[in-house]
Scaffold this active site. Sequence first.
Site, PDB file in Angstrom:
ATOM      1  N   PHE A 159       3.823  -8.724  -9.652  1.00  0.00           N
ATOM      2  CA  PHE A 159       4.622  -9.995  -8.739  1.00  0.00           C
ATOM      3  C   PHE A 159       5.080 -10.403  -9.841  1.00  0.00           C
ATOM      4  CE2 PHE A 159       3.456  -8.513  -4.690  1.00  0.00           C
ATOM      5  CZ  PHE A 159       4.812  -8.871  -4.127  1.00  0.00           C
ATOM      6  N   LYS A 200       1.086  -1.298   0.306  1.00  0.00           N
ATOM      7  CA  LYS A 200       0.196   0.204   0.033  1.00  0.00           C
ATOM      8  C   LYS A 200       1.112   1.304   0.299  1.00  0.00           C
ATOM      9  CE  LYS A 200      -2.267   0.899   3.554  1.00  0.00           C
ATOM     10  NZ  LYS A 200      -1.632  -0.551   4.100  1.00  0.00           N
ATOM     11  N   ARG A 230       1.648   8.177   6.637  1.00  0.00           N
ATOM     12  CA  ARG A 230       2.091   8.219   8.090  1.00  0.00           C
ATOM     13  C   ARG A 230       3.900   8.260   8.286  1.00  0.00           C
ATOM     14  NH1 ARG A 230      -1.275   3.470  10.506  1.00  0.00           N
ATOM     15  NH2 ARG A 230      -0.375   2.493   7.795  1.00  0.00           N
ATOM     16  N   LYS A 286       6.911  -6.266  10.391  1.00  0.00           N
ATOM     17  CA  LYS A 286       6.310  -5.694   9.484  1.00  0.00           C
ATOM     18  C   LYS A 286       8.484  -5.193   8.827  1.00  0.00           C
ATOM     19  CE  LYS A 286       2.783  -3.052   7.725  1.00  0.00           C
ATOM     20  NZ  LYS A 286       3.642  -1.702   7.255  1.00  0.00           N
ATOM     21  N   THR A 345       4.582   1.223  -1.026  1.00  0.00           N
ATOM     22  CA  THR A 345       4.705   1.300  -1.764  1.00  0.00           C
ATOM     23  C   THR A 345       4.469   2.042  -3.174  1.00  0.00           C
ATOM     24  OG1 THR A 345       6.175  -0.543  -1.559  1.00  0.00           O
ATOM     25  CG2 THR A 345       6.121  -0.357  -3.379  1.00  0.00           C
ATOM     26  N   PHE A 376      -3.703  -0.482   6.867  1.00  0.00           N
ATOM     27  CA  PHE A 376      -3.899  -1.498   6.865  1.00  0.00           C
ATOM     28  C   PHE A 376      -5.736  -2.045   5.506  1.00  0.00           C
ATOM     29  CE2 PHE A 376      -2.531  -1.777  11.743  1.00  0.00           C
ATOM     30  CZ  PHE A 376      -1.245  -3.207  11.167  1.00  0.00           C
ATOM     31  N   TRP A 430       6.715  -0.792  -7.750  1.00  0.00           N
ATOM     32  CA  TRP A 430       8.291  -1.213  -7.211  1.00  0.00           C
ATOM     33  C   TRP A 430       9.761  -1.287  -7.385  1.00  0.00           C
ATOM     34  CZ3 TRP A 430      12.021  -5.112  -6.924  1.00  0.00           C
ATOM     35  CH2 TRP A 430      12.660  -5.319  -5.742  1.00  0.00           C
ATOM     36  N   ALA A 485      -3.528   1.192  12.645  1.00  0.00           N
ATOM     37  CA  ALA A 485      -5.055   0.992  12.165  1.00  0.00           C
ATOM     38  C   ALA A 485      -6.176  -0.040  12.930  1.00  0.00           C
ATOM     39  CB  ALA A 485      -5.116   1.189  10.246  1.00  0.00           C
TER      40      ALA A 485
END
Length: 558
Positions: free
Chosen positions: A384, A73, A96, A107, A75, A303, A412, A275
């Site tokens: 991906f 998210k 954030r 994480k 990224t 999230f 990415w 969240a």
Amino acid sequence: MTHKSDIEIAQEAMLLPIEEIAIRAGIERSDLELYGDDKAKIHYNALDKLQDKEDGKLILVTAITPTPAGEGKTTTSVGLGDGLTRIGKNAMIAIREPSLGPVFGIKGGAAGGGYAQVVPMEAINLHFTGDFHAIGAANNLLAAMLDNHIHQGNELGIDPRKITWKRAVDMNDRQLRYIVNGLQGKANGVPREDGFDITVASEVMAVLCLSNSITELKDKLKKIIIGYTYDDRPVTAGDLNAHGAMAALLKDALKPNLVQTLEHTPAIVHGGPFANIAHGCNSVMATKLALKYADYVVTEAGFGADLGAEKFFDIKCRLSEVQPAAVVLVATIRALKMHGGVGKKELAAENLSALEAGIPNLMKHLENIRNVHGMPAVVAINKFPTDTDAEIKFIEEKCKELGVETVLSDVWAKGGAGAEDLAKEVVQLAEGDHEHRYAYELEDSITEKIEKVVQKVYGGNGIELSREAEREITKLEMLGFEKFPICMAKTQYSFSDDPSKVGRPTDFDVTIKNVKVSAGAGFIVVLTGEIMTMPGLPKKPAAERIDVDAQGRIHGLF
């Protein structure tokens, strides 16, 4: 093929001086407070100068229900900001700040990834400009003044058994969830049970993120309830005369932080409530400033959309009068296959049946965004290398059945170039007419609000209230808090309160363990299932891989 790590990419990047980024954003030098060459704070009074300037359009990035496979998210948010810049738009990112808990836990960092990052990545993920330390200090000053008041004679008649205020530290430390303090004699205070929350769960964090000015910050701090008297009257930070000193500690933390992406798009990184246990959005101050400086602002909510996006609409939008223009729902084929029952080690193989079993999770989030909240949406498939054409086509066709476009996002690997198609779709969506809706009305009772979120957003049957929750709801209604919005504290891994129920669970009730008022922040926290406000570290914490060399370069941060 060996890929560079996020930190290697970030450390090789050529950053522009932050003053140059500020000039690009239209920020006056007099409103800038430099923190070295690559970070700065924007003075909160800058917002006053910009009141007559028209706001840009706000784009909310949210995601499907998280899985260990990852969704990307942040990224996507960073890459979309760069993509908007690449197609000629005046764009800014407002996200954030990361918490040290996840950075050293499972994480890892939260500054994006690959070639879609905000930088300096190490600073943002670690101490940054000291905001979280200031929030923890303000939280703990209030705790110290509370216990000192009791020790010095307890003039307010605070019942030590009814204290609701906890201490805070920005670290995953399960050992501190429940403690006993004030031991070893009268000189060391009054013995009582206590505990710690992680700083991002502190009400001080929520207050800072929902304040438009230092005056409002003080007013909200003053209203924080820290416990109750022997005759059940609420006691506030204002009763302890703590709010002025707390605001003094938070004076600089209230100022939003300016950094940049790898492609030099201006980014404001400020505030960081979780969240799953808080409201999950960056600060109102940062969002409003960004909307004055840019034509398009990309923000995110933590999230899955059932948590961060719901709270963005029902809490942040309500309390700040911010209006989004479009929503991006991020998904990965890998994560959807996990929701369809495939193990993490089998995700690389094409599996259309698993995708078909998992895609109802995506469909439910889309239905919520469009039908519950009334927002236009686009699905961003975070690409991906193992994704197959058949799998991508399957998702595109399912989304078209709902009238929603699907765009491949390859940020990415390609940075902003991998988000140009997504940026064009977002611009088109944002031009349409819409008005977002709420999941409940403030006039609803506390119980009705909870039931509406569970039924409309989670897809559950209803709720089961514990006796303690029933008592607290009755008390809060008697105290006049029944018109507050609610902030659900729920597992991020499921629509339900059971993290094992992945996909789109049905025929479930949500257990409401307790409720508590955050009178300063202006919402009621609803604690469900086994949710914890102080996480623990995993068996192999990310901290074990982090190190610093003789030149001061950090390694292992991701």
